[in-house]
Enzyme design. Structure first.
Site, short mmCIF file in Angstrom:
data_model
loop_
_atom_site.label_atom_id
_atom_site.label_comp_id
_atom_site.label_asym_id
_atom_site.label_seq_id
_atom_site.Cartn_x
_atom_site.Cartn_y
_atom_site.Cartn_z
N THR A 66 1.46 -3.33 -9.10
CA THR A 66 1.73 -2.34 -8.06
C THR A 66 3.13 -1.79 -8.27
OG1 THR A 66 0.28 -3.32 -6.45
CG2 THR A 66 2.22 -2.24 -5.57
N ARG A 118 -11.80 -2.66 0.44
CA ARG A 118 -10.62 -3.47 0.79
C ARG A 118 -9.36 -2.60 0.76
NH1 ARG A 118 -5.49 -4.82 -1.72
NH2 ARG A 118 -4.87 -6.87 -0.97
N VAL A 119 -8.50 -2.78 1.76
CA VAL A 119 -7.21 -2.10 1.81
C VAL A 119 -6.13 -3.18 1.95
CG1 VAL A 119 -5.74 -0.57 3.20
CG2 VAL A 119 -8.15 0.00 2.83
N GLY A 120 -5.04 -3.05 1.18
CA GLY A 120 -3.97 -4.04 1.22
C GLY A 120 -2.82 -3.61 2.13
N ASP A 121 -1.67 -4.20 1.87
CA ASP A 121 -0.48 -3.94 2.69
C ASP A 121 0.19 -2.60 2.38
OD1 ASP A 121 0.10 -5.38 0.13
OD2 ASP A 121 2.15 -4.82 0.67
N THR A 165 5.59 -6.20 -2.71
CA THR A 165 4.48 -6.30 -3.65
C THR A 165 3.98 -7.74 -3.63
OG1 THR A 165 3.76 -6.04 -5.95
CG2 THR A 165 6.06 -6.69 -5.62
N GLY A 166 2.71 -7.92 -4.00
CA GLY A 166 2.12 -9.26 -3.97
C GLY A 166 0.76 -9.20 -3.31
N GLY A 204 -1.61 -8.68 -0.67
CA GLY A 204 -1.46 -7.95 0.57
C GLY A 204 -1.93 -8.69 1.80
N1 ASP Z 1 0.26 -5.57 -2.41
C1 ASP Z 1 -0.80 -4.96 -3.16
C2 ASP Z 1 -2.10 -5.14 -2.42
O1 ASP Z 1 -2.33 -6.17 -1.84
C3 ASP Z 1 -0.94 -5.53 -4.55
C4 ASP Z 1 0.34 -5.80 -5.31
O2 ASP Z 1 1.43 -5.60 -4.80
O3 ASP Z 1 0.24 -6.25 -6.47
O4 ASP Z 1 -2.92 -4.26 -2.49
#
Ligand code: ASP
Length: 309
Positions: free
Chosen positions: A176, A204-207, A227-228, A230
């Site tokens: 990301t 699916r939707v992340g953060d 990032t990480g 979500g």
């Molecule tokens: N945070 C992003 C998500 O969960 C993925 C990422 O940061 O690698 O969609």
């Protein structure tokens, strides 16, 4: 008018992967482009958008051309952007076929009275503004047997197969992209753009498109881009939680450490953060083995690494 010393930070994701030389060069180029905008008196929002735009364009990260695919093989991307003077924000979720979701997010912020557009309607909105299509996408398509799959990913895949009785590709890339910046006027901005995580159910939707979770910016506290995974970042509303600590006088380093520790202790999450205070202090911190990230203040060469202890 305040005359701040500009600074820009960018990331290319946090996870177990090392930064490749091509990614390092691309991150440095993106920082140079973003800083040049700030140096010429451009806004933090435009600097963040252009920095992320270059990373989306590269195909080297999990965003734009390189965006991950959901279990049905479709790239659905999320992005958001926020500025800290008037707390304006824009975001898109599950957008398809658009090269620069970050620009779609800025247009939501500037051209509508809304904050978040989703799905096919977000795509139609971006097409209305004639944003470039996503063509020649480089996202690799891998099958489950080729790389180790976590227990959570295995459950998601099993559920999806049960739902559709079909076997679909996945990949294990984390990359990301995001950025935060401080401009000459003392305004901070934050943004993020992603193709999501491994083994996602369609929809699916992340953060990243959720203001306060993946990004937050307020001239009275600071700017954060996360990032990480979500699902953990959302449950701790991490970007806003870090900003709230900055507003109480906690330093960027301590605020990031405290909230990342909370993520580990409460929900075993996995994340990294860019944290920038309105006075220009900043930190890059992660609880993953690596985080591809860097910063530049216009002197020497940009700093780009994949570990920030
Ligand atoms: N945070 C992003 C998500 O969960 C993925 C990422 O940061 O690698 O969609």
């Amino acid at each position: 008018m305040i005359s701040s010393r500009p600074v820009i930070l960018a990331h290319g994701g946090a996870g177990s992967k090392r930064l490749t030389p091509a990614q390092a060069t691309c991150l440095a180029d993106a920082l140079v482009i973003g800083y040049a905008i700030l140096e010429q008196g451009g806004s933090a929002v435009i600097a963040v958008e252009c920095t992320i735009g270059l990373l989306e364009q590269s195909g080297l990260f999990n965003a734009g051309r390189g965006a991950n695919r959901q279990l049905d093989g479709v790239q659905r991307m999320d992005a958001s952007i926020m500025e800290g003077e008037r707390l304006e924000a824009g975001a898109v979720a599950s957008i398809e076929g658009i090269l620069h979701p970050i620009t779609a997010a800025r247009l939501v912020m500037e051209e509508t009275d809304h904050v978040l557009l989703v799905g096919p309607q977000a795509t139609t909105f971006a097409q209305h503004y004639q944003l470039a299509p996503l063509s020649g996408a480089r996202s690799p398509r891998r099958h489950a047997g080729r790389s180790p799959v976590s227990a959570a990913a295995a459950r998601t895949i099993a559920l999806y197969r049960a739902m559709l009785k079909s076997k679909r590709p996945q990949k294990d890339l984390h990359g990301t992209v995001g950025a935060v910046a401080l401009d000459h006027c003392g305004t901070v901005a934050a943004g993020a753009s992603t193709g999501g995580v491994d083994s996602m159910l369609p929809g699916r939707v992340g953060d990243s498109p959720l203001i306060g979770c993946g990004v937050y910016a307020d001239n009275q506290s600071g700017a954060v881009s996360m990032t990480g995974i979500g699902e953990g970042i959302i449950r701790l509303v991490m970007a806003k939680t870090i900003c709230d600590r900055l507003a109480r006088g906690t330093s960027p380093a301590v605020a990031a450490r405290q909230v990342l520790r909370l993520l580990l202790s409460r929900i075993s999450g996995s994340a990294g953060a860019l944290v920038l205070a309105p006075d220009g202090r900043f930190v890059i911190r992660h609880v993953t083995p690596h985080m591809a990230a860097g910063w530049w203040k216009g002197i020497g060469r940009p700093t780009v690494r994949d570990r920030f202890p």
